[in-house]
Enzyme design. Sequence first.
Site, mmCIF file in Angstrom:
data_model
loop_
_atom_site.group_PDB
_atom_site.id
_atom_site.type_symbol
_atom_site.label_atom_id
_atom_site.label_comp_id
_atom_site.label_asym_id
_atom_site.label_seq_id
_atom_site.Cartn_x
_atom_site.Cartn_y
_atom_site.Cartn_z
ATOM 1 N N HIS A 148 18.277 -71.389 -42.318
ATOM 2 C CA HIS A 148 18.851 -73.357 -42.288
ATOM 3 C C HIS A 148 19.670 -73.018 -41.358
ATOM 4 C CE1 HIS A 148 19.400 -76.192 -45.248
ATOM 5 N NE2 HIS A 148 18.676 -76.077 -45.543
ATOM 6 N N GLU B 223 13.267 -78.713 -40.702
ATOM 7 C CA GLU B 223 13.643 -79.531 -41.394
ATOM 8 C C GLU B 223 15.150 -80.132 -40.341
ATOM 9 O OE1 GLU B 223 14.397 -77.701 -45.097
ATOM 10 O OE2 GLU B 223 15.540 -76.457 -43.827
#
Length: 243
Positions: free
Chosen positions: A99, A162
Amino acid sequence: MTIHIGISTKLYLSYRRSLDWLGRVTELAREHPGVVDGRVALFVAPSTPLLESAVRLAAGTRVRVAAQDVSRYAEGAHTGETGAPLLAELGVTMAEVGHAERRADGETDAVVAAKVTVAQEAGLTPLLCVGETTRCDPREAAAWCLEQVGAATTGPLMIAYEPVWAIGAAEPAPASHVTATVDALRDGLPGALAGRPIVYGGSAGPGLLGRLHPSVDGLFLGRFAHDPENVRRVLDEAAALTA
């Protein structure tokens, strides 16, 4: 056709609020037609201390439980780490890897690659997060993502696109940017990774899925899904697309 909907609580919810949220979401999944018949695949990623509770609450449903991170080490003298074999033994089936928030804290591509490998070896499906840090042309964004996908070469995998500049923003990235980037990302994936699901994350919430599907295979939700009613709305939207 399966639409994947995932939710991370990050570090927003307390222990008690997490338990309440998990109870409400798993009960929703237990009754939602789209989840029950498998057209919508739901996974939840609570904080690590809640994983055992999440597995227990999800028992008897199709909900998969994901860890928000996993160690690059399977076992050994690594204080504070949580190994993939331990997670698998607990009943966790997925692990978020790479992430942007962890990369910003110093996680390198080499570490991400090691985490992907150790997760797969333990039978977990890595959720590999990729995305460009600054807004750019979709082709350039896709190239950035493909470089990050180099952390994986084969095996079970889900990709979360993302764009870093959209994470935590007031609005998600424009639909035209997301669909163009994801289409280019798919075209560039190596043959061994062809067909892997790609979900979009980055200020994703209700009303977005219909603008991105079928370029994306689902959504990875954050703070908007901390309200279970918004989870219901997104599941309804996903089910309607597969009707």
